[in-house]
Each structure stands twice: as structure tokens, then as C-alpha cells.
Design a protein around this motif. Sequence first.
Motif, PDB file in Angstrom:
ATOM      1  N   SER A 183     -11.314   2.405 -14.468  1.00 19.35           N
ATOM      2  CA  SER A 183     -11.138   2.263 -13.020  1.00 19.35           C
ATOM      3  C   SER A 183      -9.747   2.508 -12.517  1.00 19.35           C
ATOM      4  O   SER A 183      -8.789   2.119 -13.396  1.00 19.35           O
ATOM      5  N   PHE A 184      -9.637   3.294 -11.616  1.00 20.41           N
ATOM      6  CA  PHE A 184      -8.196   3.593 -11.020  1.00 20.41           C
ATOM      7  C   PHE A 184      -8.191   3.119  -9.584  1.00 20.41           C
ATOM      8  O   PHE A 184      -9.213   3.192  -8.524  1.00 20.41           O
ATOM      9  N   VAL A 185      -7.491   2.276  -9.221  1.00 19.76           N
ATOM     10  CA  VAL A 185      -7.361   1.680  -7.744  1.00 19.76           C
ATOM     11  C   VAL A 185      -5.944   1.818  -7.039  1.00 19.76           C
ATOM     12  O   VAL A 185      -4.958   1.683  -7.880  1.00 19.76           O
ATOM     13  N   TYR A 186      -5.944   2.647  -6.019  1.00 17.57           N
ATOM     14  CA  TYR A 186      -4.781   2.552  -5.254  1.00 17.57           C
ATOM     15  C   TYR A 186      -4.670   2.113  -4.051  1.00 17.57           C
ATOM     16  O   TYR A 186      -5.687   2.306  -3.186  1.00 17.57           O
ATOM     17  N   ILE A 187      -4.065   1.005  -3.485  1.00 15.60           N
ATOM     18  CA  ILE A 187      -4.092   0.412  -1.965  1.00 15.60           C
ATOM     19  C   ILE A 187      -2.825   0.914  -1.408  1.00 15.60           C
ATOM     20  O   ILE A 187      -1.767   0.609  -1.899  1.00 15.60           O
ATOM     21  N   PRO A 188      -2.820   1.535  -0.376  1.00 13.39           N
ATOM     22  CA  PRO A 188      -1.676   2.167   0.355  1.00 13.39           C
ATOM     23  C   PRO A 188      -0.971   1.095   0.947  1.00 13.39           C
ATOM     24  O   PRO A 188      -1.520   0.044   1.150  1.00 13.39           O
ATOM     25  N   LYS A 189       0.117   1.431   1.655  1.00 16.55           N
ATOM     26  CA  LYS A 189       0.876   0.536   2.128  1.00 16.55           C
ATOM     27  C   LYS A 189       0.292  -0.319   3.390  1.00 16.55           C
ATOM     28  O   LYS A 189      -0.372   0.230   4.220  1.00 16.55           O
ATOM     29  N   GLY A 190       0.462  -1.539   3.462  1.00 21.24           N
ATOM     30  CA  GLY A 190      -0.004  -2.294   4.541  1.00 21.24           C
ATOM     31  C   GLY A 190      -1.542  -2.557   4.641  1.00 21.24           C
ATOM     32  O   GLY A 190      -2.136  -3.047   5.546  1.00 21.24           O
ATOM     33  N   VAL A 191      -2.063  -1.955   3.704  1.00 26.59           N
ATOM     34  CA  VAL A 191      -3.673  -2.216   3.580  1.00 26.59           C
ATOM     35  C   VAL A 191      -4.107  -3.564   2.940  1.00 26.59           C
ATOM     36  O   VAL A 191      -3.799  -3.677   1.755  1.00 26.59           O
ATOM     37  N   ARG A 192      -5.112  -4.081   3.577  1.00 26.75           N
ATOM     38  CA  ARG A 192      -5.590  -5.295   3.014  1.00 26.75           C
ATOM     39  C   ARG A 192      -7.168  -4.677   2.626  1.00 26.75           C
ATOM     40  O   ARG A 192      -7.744  -4.444   3.521  1.00 26.75           O
ATOM     41  N   CYS A 193      -7.379  -4.629   1.171  1.00 28.39           N
ATOM     42  CA  CYS A 193      -8.653  -4.016   0.900  1.00 28.39           C
ATOM     43  C   CYS A 193      -9.800  -4.969   1.618  1.00 28.39           C
ATOM     44  O   CYS A 193      -9.796  -6.021   1.201  1.00 28.39           O
ATOM     45  N   PRO A 194     -10.715  -4.388   2.340  1.00 27.22           N
ATOM     46  CA  PRO A 194     -11.768  -5.031   3.050  1.00 27.22           C
ATOM     47  C   PRO A 194     -12.753  -5.538   2.367  1.00 27.22           C
ATOM     48  O   PRO A 194     -13.716  -6.283   2.741  1.00 27.22           O
ATOM     49  N   MET A 195     -12.972  -5.136   0.968  1.00 25.81           N
ATOM     50  CA  MET A 195     -13.948  -5.823   0.181  1.00 25.81           C
ATOM     51  C   MET A 195     -13.499  -6.052  -1.293  1.00 25.81           C
ATOM     52  O   MET A 195     -12.414  -5.565  -1.746  1.00 25.81           O
ATOM     53  N   GLU A 196     -14.193  -6.704  -1.947  1.00 23.83           N
ATOM     54  CA  GLU A 196     -13.844  -7.009  -3.475  1.00 23.83           C
ATOM     55  C   GLU A 196     -14.341  -5.619  -4.150  1.00 23.83           C
ATOM     56  O   GLU A 196     -15.289  -5.049  -3.937  1.00 23.83           O
ATOM     57  N   LEU A 197     -13.378  -5.459  -5.019  1.00 26.25           N
ATOM     58  CA  LEU A 197     -13.542  -4.071  -5.990  1.00 26.25           C
ATOM     59  C   LEU A 197     -14.091  -4.835  -7.092  1.00 26.25           C
ATOM     60  O   LEU A 197     -13.260  -5.660  -8.000  1.00 26.25           O
ATOM     61  N   SER A 198     -15.038  -4.006  -7.867  1.00 19.70           N
ATOM     62  CA  SER A 198     -15.713  -4.633  -9.288  1.00 19.70           C
ATOM     63  C   SER A 198     -15.794  -3.512 -10.104  1.00 19.70           C
ATOM     64  O   SER A 198     -16.457  -2.494  -9.715  1.00 19.70           O
ATOM     65  N   THR A 199     -15.672  -3.600 -11.304  1.00 20.00           N
ATOM     66  CA  THR A 199     -16.082  -2.591 -12.183  1.00 20.00           C
ATOM     67  C   THR A 199     -16.935  -3.271 -13.303  1.00 20.00           C
ATOM     68  O   THR A 199     -16.849  -4.525 -13.680  1.00 20.00           O
ATOM     69  N   TYR A 200     -18.186  -2.853 -13.489  1.00 15.69           N
ATOM     70  CA  TYR A 200     -19.070  -3.488 -14.507  1.00 15.69           C
ATOM     71  C   TYR A 200     -19.000  -2.329 -15.716  1.00 15.69           C
ATOM     72  O   TYR A 200     -19.284  -1.421 -15.659  1.00 15.69           O
TER      73      TYR A 200
END
Lengths: 481, 260
Positions: free
Chosen positions: A192-209
Motif C-alpha cells: 500500500s501507498f499512502v500520502y496525506i497532504p499538508k494540513g489534512v487529518r485523514c477522515p477515516m482509518e486506512l487499512s490493508t488486509y
Amino acid sequence: MSTDLDILKDVSTEEYKYGFTTNIEMEMAPIGLNEDTVRYISAKKNEPEWLLEWRLKAYRQFEKMEWPSWQNFEMPSMDLQSISFYAAPRKKAKLNSLEEVDPELLATFEKLGIPLTEQKMLAGVAVDAVFDSVSVATTFKGKLKEMGVIFCSFGEAVQEYPDLVKKFLGTVVPHTDNIFAALNAAVFSDGSFVYIPKGVRCPMELSTYFRINAENTGQFERTLIVADDDSYVSYLEGCTAPMRDENQLHAAVVELIALENAEIKYSTVQNWYPGDKDGKGGIYNFVTKRGICKGVNSKISWTQVETGSAITWKYPSVILRGDNSTGEFYSVALTKNKQVADTGTKMYHIGKNTRSRIISKGISAGEGQNSYRGLVQVGSGADNARNFTQCDSLLIGDQCGAHTFPYIESKNNSAMVEHEATTSKIGEDQIFYLNQRGIDTEKAVALIVNGYAKEVLNQLPMEFAVEAQKLLAISLEGSVG
Amino acid sequence: MLSIKNLKASVEGKEILKGLNLEVNAGEVHAIMGPNGSGKSTLASVLTGKEAYDVTGGQALFEGKDLLDLSPEDRAREGVFLAFQYPVEIPGVSNINFLKTALNEIRAYKGLPNLEAKEFLKLLKEKQKLLEFDAALANRSLNEGFSGGEKKRNEIFQLAMLDPKLAILDETDSGLDIDALRIVSRGVNKLRNGKNSFIIITHYQRLLEYIVPDFVHVLYKGQIVKSGTKELALELEEKGYDWLKEDSHETEAAEILLPR
């Protein structure tokens, strides 16, 4: 007469519940490992030239390296020339939506309790599902994209966001780090690849199975999470595999990068097939996980619940580079039958006023062996570094073992490093006390174990804390009553 | 309710109970007194099924069922409760979570559905109030870091929550100061309802001033050697046990005094 000891024996030898296999046509790399294997995988993934070169460099490094010998168990012999390094469900062209996913695959994840159809999803959790070597589905992509959050399979990231991948790949765990990291860099297939941009609070849990299905393969996935300035993300991974008599290798790499004021919370519920009660089969779980708190005031928190795998070898670590940054490690590792866990963490204090907290709870049952291995390193510039380590061991029965190997290296006089350790046994008195209140021994053990692990379980996101509690109970379940 | 006949039990090959007889009817309070080593706590352990004890003879029927044939948890589910002399600590398990689990296990045994969260909390509050039990204790981990007195009070609180038919109090008064003793006794008295029964194991007459028993038995060398009413407790306090030791052959005569 059935004694408590017998019951404990039953309790600690319960069978694995996710051991089924999915019959699906697979596309597999030719057996064996050489440069052509690396080229094959890279070509399959349609990768740019730079990535192939990066892999080949790693492969050449791998060839020069030796298997580690410092761990507290005997390294099993692994014949990498007899397995396939790439296995993918055949039907896969490029999928545009979930409807195009093979129903057999959806059914598999459904059976594992991981519903991939979005309307059935747990509220607020986005899932990426990795089946053997490839990601089969990622949910909630659209919604996340609106906020600028990138959450996709690694393969997709290489195609869509090559600059981001190129910038960060291998910067926290270089391929020279250890032999498994080198191997992974050479042959990793997805992740998995995740990028959270500046100032963003990711609104949900991210999950990899992660699911290993195919025979005679290994799983080598790579996860890269980048949290830009002032952002937050909570990420969870879960894993299972079928029951097979052969051991299968899982060698993953996870890299986390937290920039200024960013926070990454990474949780793992690891339930790979642990092998049968005689120690036959099971996953060899050799994983390198490391995060860097690059920016000031950043924070990385690892939480892991490790109940599966024949052998677990992992030390999720944090490099505390930014001033005032914080690293945390919360771990519950359960070993039963002939399982082995050698796990812990490394905290590298480099920046000023950096803090780290380590809470490790080992549970050994049956003939399981559980080792905590940790390093707290304070560099000469890490003024006022603080560390607190607590490492507890719980023994169930008298055939198991618990070991601790704490290392402390400090080059700064203002550092304060604390270490506490306890070892306890589930007492017959505790079990009888609960029996006397109408609670059977199986539930009593689960209650005691969950109480013991509570401090760690509390760190998990709510939905997963409940799952983890159940998993601990199931892992210790026996044929009592 | 409970009928014990010629009960013999041993620990590590040493016989402790040597043919004990006792009849407890619904609604009665029985006190069992006796010198150290007479078998008082062994009786509690044998009745509740503690592992280290081997029953070598006799029987114990609880509401007509062979109690000694049941697992410890099933005895509890049938309605036998032991307030422990030394309650154990279980770190990380909240008192409330523990009580909910216990209550629902007992209900499941009786074929009843789990108590809903709302009903459970209502019951919890009700019993807390009845026993003047500190809500903060209910929220803490099971007995972890509790003082001796708090542990004993927690036993009585559990007794109130689980509402058993028969409660055995094993030296609940030991280690209690006079205030705690009063609070614990008041709690027990409030829980008496004419249908439930109590076996109170104690060294001292003091507790029996607060919880007035219907019958007092003297256990000596694994047998009940004398039974009487509450006055017997006073007599024991005054004379000690020595006068009984000489008379222990009077066992059979004592049995005649047993309530039927």
C-alpha cells in the motif's frame, strides 16, 4: 480428573481458523530467484527503468549478505530457489471498480470478515486488500481523493505518482539494512501507498488486509506512508494465510515518514498461519518496519498484536530526528504450541527533547518462546531525551519461555532512560476465583489475558480493539467443557 | 437446600474432613466455628470445587443435585457463592466487565438471555446503593491495589450482584477493623431475604453479633462436634475450644441437635 493443567494445555493448542484456501487461477513467476526473476516482476508491474535498476541493485546486495545469527532461535533453512516470487490471480486486467473484482476473491475476503463492497464496509474504514502478490481492491478511493489523500496499491502509486514514490522509497529502510530488506527491495510485488497532504487529518482509518493464498510462494509487500506537515493518519494492517505443511516466507518492509507536526499511528493485527501444534508449517514472518519523525513535533506510534506466524522477527522502530518528536511502541505478542516470537523495537533519539515510550506485553503458552529485544539509542545531540520502557511477560503453563534483551546506548548525559520489567504466571488461584463466579476456564484465561494486554489494546482504533480482543481469546481457545 | 453427609476429604493425602454432616435449609444462617486447622476453609474449598482437594467419601447434595460431581463454574451457576478469605487480584480486568461476564454466564446456564447494558447498569447502581459500595471501586481493576477491607467489601458486592442461593463466607471478618466489619455485616443482613442461605465461617464470635446466625456449629478435627444456637458462640468465646476437645466423642449426640 481434568486438571487446570490439562485445560491450559487444551487452551493453548487450539487450531487456526483462517486456514482455508481459495481456488483461483494464478499467474506465477517461474520457480527460483535470480536477476531474471527481478526483471520478470518489474516487467509484470510495467515499472519504469529507474525502479528496475533500484531492484537489481538491491538484488546484488542481497547476494552478498548473510542470514542473521543473533536472534534467540535457530534460523530455519529457507530454500529460496524452490519458491515462486510472484503470484497473482489471473483475471486481472486493470480494474476500474469493485464490480470487476473476481467474485471468488470477494468471497474470500468476505469469509475473512473483510467486506470489500463499500456499502457493507464498517463506517469510516478504507481498505486495500492484497491477495498474494497483488492488491485486488481499494475502497473509498474517491472520497479520500477529494481531500487530496492518496491511498492505493503500491503498483498503482508507481504508475500514478512516480515522483512521490521515487522521492521517499528506501529512504527509511535502505536495501542495505538487512538481508530481508534487501530481498524485499529486489522482489517486492505490491503493498500500500499512502500520502496525506499538508494540513489534512485523514477522515477515516486506512487499512490493508494481506492474504497469502498460493502454495510455494512468499509474500513480499512494501508499504510507504508519508504524512506531510501538520497532517494525521491512522493506519491498520491485518494478515491471514491458509494452513499448509510447508513454511512460507513473508518478508515485508514498511516505511513511515512524518514531516513537521505530523502524526502517524500504525497498527498491526498479525494472524498469519502459525503452524500446527507440532510446529509443522506456518509463516516465517521476517519484517522490517521503521519510521522517521523527520519534522519537529512529529509523532509515530506503532501498535502491534502478534498472534500468528511460526516465527515472528520484527522490530518496528522510530528514528527521532526532529526536535520534540515522539516515538511509541505498544506490543502484544502471543506464542503458543511451538511458535517463536523475537520482537521489540528500536528508538533512535537524534533530535533535542525527543521522547519515546515502549510497552511490550509477551504472552507465552504451550511450548511457545517469546523474546523482547529492544534498543534505545541516544545520540550526542539529543539533549533531554526521555525514554520509558516497560516489558512484561505472562506465562501460561510451564513448557513455555519468556526472554528479554534490552539494550541502552546513551551518548548524552541529559538523557533519562527508564526500564521496568515483570514476569508473571496465570495462577490457578486466579482461574479458580473466576470459575467460582460462574466463568469457565477458557473464558477466564481470555479475561485474564485481555486484562493483561489492555494497555496495548487500548491503543488500537475502537473497531480493531474489539477484533484484537476476540483474536486473543480465539488464539487461546481450547476444547474445554 | 444443602445436605452434607459423612463428607471426607484430603489434601496431599492428609485427611482433613473426617465424616462431616450438615443440613442447611433455605433462609437459614449457619455459623461454623472451630480452632485453626479444624477444616473450616477446607469445607469451603471442597464445596466449591477447588482442585487441590480430593473427596474421599460421603456426599453433598445441593437442591437434590450431587454438588461434588459438578465443575466449579457449574456449582457457581447453580447458586453456590464463596466469599474468599483472600480474594485474588486480576490486573487490567475491570470489576464491571468481570461482573457482567459472570452474571451473563450464570444467566446463560439458566437459559436466560444476556442482561442488556441498561439493565445491568441499573442493577449495578441499585446494589451499590444498597451496600454503600464506592462507585470508584466498581470501576477499578478487579481487586488490584485494593486494601484488605476493600477486597472483602468487593466480595460482598459481588455476592449482591450475583444473588446466589447459598453464600459461604470464609473468614470474611479476618483483617477487618470494626467499621469495615459493621459495613460488611450490614450488607450481608440487607441481602438476607428468607430464601437464600448463608454459611459463615469464622474464628470469632464478634461477627455473629452483627450477623445473627440461626445455628452455630463447632468443627473440630474434621467433624462437627457440637451444634447449637447463637448462645453456643458466646459459650465458645468464654470457654474456648478446649472443653469440647475432651468431649469430641459426643459427635453423635451433637448430630441430634442438627436442624432438620
